[in-house]
Design a protein around this motif. Structure first.
Motif, short mmCIF file in Angstrom:
data_model
loop_
_atom_site.label_atom_id
_atom_site.label_comp_id
_atom_site.label_asym_id
_atom_site.label_seq_id
_atom_site.Cartn_x
_atom_site.Cartn_y
_atom_site.Cartn_z
N THR A 106 0.86 -1.18 0.00
CA THR A 106 0.00 0.00 0.00
C THR A 106 0.89 1.23 0.00
N PHE A 107 0.52 2.23 -0.80
CA PHE A 107 1.20 3.51 -0.71
C PHE A 107 0.73 4.22 0.56
N VAL A 108 1.67 4.74 1.32
CA VAL A 108 1.35 5.46 2.56
C VAL A 108 2.11 6.78 2.55
N PRO A 109 1.36 7.91 2.52
CA PRO A 109 -0.09 8.06 2.63
C PRO A 109 -0.77 7.92 1.26
N TYR A 110 -2.09 7.90 1.29
CA TYR A 110 -2.87 7.84 0.06
C TYR A 110 -2.78 9.17 -0.70
N VAL A 111 -2.74 10.28 0.03
CA VAL A 111 -2.61 11.61 -0.57
C VAL A 111 -1.49 12.34 0.16
N LEU A 112 -0.56 12.89 -0.60
CA LEU A 112 0.56 13.64 -0.03
C LEU A 112 0.63 15.01 -0.70
N VAL A 113 0.61 16.07 0.11
CA VAL A 113 0.77 17.42 -0.41
C VAL A 113 2.26 17.71 -0.59
N VAL A 114 2.61 18.22 -1.77
CA VAL A 114 4.00 18.53 -2.09
C VAL A 114 4.08 19.99 -2.52
N HIS A 131 7.27 -1.49 -8.62
CA HIS A 131 7.56 -0.75 -9.84
C HIS A 131 6.64 0.47 -9.86
N VAL A 132 7.11 1.55 -9.28
CA VAL A 132 6.31 2.77 -9.12
C VAL A 132 6.33 3.56 -10.43
N TYR A 133 5.18 4.11 -10.81
CA TYR A 133 5.13 4.88 -12.05
C TYR A 133 4.07 5.97 -11.96
N SER A 134 4.20 6.96 -12.83
CA SER A 134 3.16 7.96 -13.04
C SER A 134 3.22 8.41 -14.48
N TYR A 135 2.06 8.51 -15.11
CA TYR A 135 1.95 9.04 -16.46
C TYR A 135 1.20 10.37 -16.46
N SER A 136 1.17 11.03 -15.31
CA SER A 136 0.43 12.28 -15.17
C SER A 136 1.13 13.41 -15.91
N GLU A 137 0.35 14.40 -16.31
CA GLU A 137 0.92 15.54 -17.03
C GLU A 137 1.93 16.30 -16.17
N ALA A 138 1.68 16.36 -14.87
CA ALA A 138 2.57 17.11 -13.99
C ALA A 138 3.91 16.41 -13.77
N ALA A 139 3.96 15.10 -13.98
CA ALA A 139 5.22 14.35 -13.80
C ALA A 139 5.06 12.96 -14.39
N ILE A 167 3.49 -3.82 -10.63
CA ILE A 167 3.49 -5.19 -10.12
C ILE A 167 2.22 -5.46 -9.33
N HIS A 168 1.76 -4.47 -8.58
CA HIS A 168 0.57 -4.62 -7.74
C HIS A 168 -0.44 -3.56 -8.16
N ASP A 169 -1.38 -3.97 -9.01
CA ASP A 169 -2.30 -3.01 -9.62
C ASP A 169 -3.21 -2.32 -8.62
N HIS A 170 -3.40 -2.91 -7.45
CA HIS A 170 -4.31 -2.30 -6.48
C HIS A 170 -3.67 -1.11 -5.76
N MET A 171 -2.38 -0.90 -5.93
CA MET A 171 -1.70 0.19 -5.24
C MET A 171 -1.94 1.51 -5.97
N ILE A 172 -2.55 2.46 -5.28
CA ILE A 172 -2.88 3.76 -5.85
C ILE A 172 -2.57 4.84 -4.81
N ALA A 173 -2.03 5.96 -5.26
CA ALA A 173 -1.82 7.11 -4.39
C ALA A 173 -1.74 8.36 -5.25
N HIS A 174 -1.72 9.52 -4.59
CA HIS A 174 -1.71 10.78 -5.31
C HIS A 174 -0.79 11.78 -4.62
N LEU A 175 0.01 12.47 -5.42
CA LEU A 175 0.75 13.63 -4.95
C LEU A 175 0.01 14.87 -5.44
#
Length: 253
Positions: A106-114, A131-139, A167-175
């Motif tokens: 699990t990503f901890v925390p689910y939401v992180l302010v940066v 295998h952490v990834y992001s395809y978001s426009e911001a990063a 690797i673990h599709d259920h893992m979701i978090a947001h910056l």
């Protein structure tokens, strides 16, 4: 720019280039818990809540914001930002290290302010690779972390950075990367507390990961005379929470 990953104590090197990340071996595991000191720091920091802000002036005010859904129920994991009128203030300064841990798949925390320009430390406290990834426009980035490894990345563009694990599709978090001088994340009670606001009118806004695409986040201007009074922001209809439990196989590669 790519960075080569280095292995944790007693582990073979990753042998691959990681996009947009600086990856190094983390501190040794704790003999009792099996997790590194940085992981314990992350959990302690997160459990105490997160609030970012600039240095408080002598006449500073505090503001408590409650975020609710359309039925009036409190909403956790909402980001509340406050921007005072007047001269622009610098982005909020974190009061503790910015850590996105991977713990129990699990990503901890689910939401992180940066704050804009802030550097986030990604830590693998699990016994399997991530295998952490992001395809978001911001990063846009991806990297593999073996157990005990940490990686760091600086975030210069504001916006929402959605995180996943290949690797673990259920893992979701947001910056939530923001230039706002004051920001906080709501707890289970839906409340966020912003301290040290100057004696001026402020624009307060709320965002939550389950907002529907195209939905307008709530926003309200609070006059200086009302800063001490509680404020409630109501979110538009939210999408279902798609988070799931950890993978029972707990497999790695």
């Amino acid at each position: 720019m790519g960075f080569a990953g280095s292995a944790g104590p007693g582990r073979a090197p990753l042998g691959m280039t990681l996009m947009g990340m600086n990856v190094t071996a983390g501190p040794g595991r704790d003999a009792t818990t099996g997790r590194g000191a940085l992981a314990r720091l992350a959990v302690a920091f997160i459990s105490g809540g997160l609030a970012l802000g600039t240095a408080a002036p002598a006449d500073a005010a505090d503001l408590t914001v409650t975020v609710v859904d359309g039925a009036g129920h409190p909403v956790a994991d909402a980001v509340v930002t406050a921007t005072p009128d007047g001269p622009a203030l610098p982005p909020a300064a974190p009061t503790a290290p910015l850590i996105m841990d991977q713990l129990d798949e699990t990503f901890v925390p689910y939401v992180l302010v940066v704050p804009r320009g802030g550097t986030v430390t990604f830590r693998n406290s699990d016994l399997t690779r991530h295998h952490v990834y992001s395809y978001s426009e911001a990063a846009k980035f991806e990297f593999v972390l073996s157990p005990e490894q940490i990686g760091q990345r600086k975030f210069d563009q504001t916006g929402v950075v959605a995180l996943g694990c290949n690797i673990h599709d259920h893992m979701i978090a947001h910056l939530y990367v923001t230039a706002a001088p004051f920001a906080a994340v709501t707890g289970k009670d839906g409340k966020a507390r912003l301290g040290g606001l100057p004696a001026a009118a402020v624009t307060v806004a709320a965002w939550q990961p389950r907002l529907k695409p195209g939905a307008t986040p709530p926003q309200q201007t609070v006059p200086a005379a009302a800063l001490g009074a509680p404020l409630t922001l109501t979110l538009p209809p939210l999408l279902p929470d798609t988070r799931q439990g950890a993978d029972p196989e707990r497999g790695g590669y």
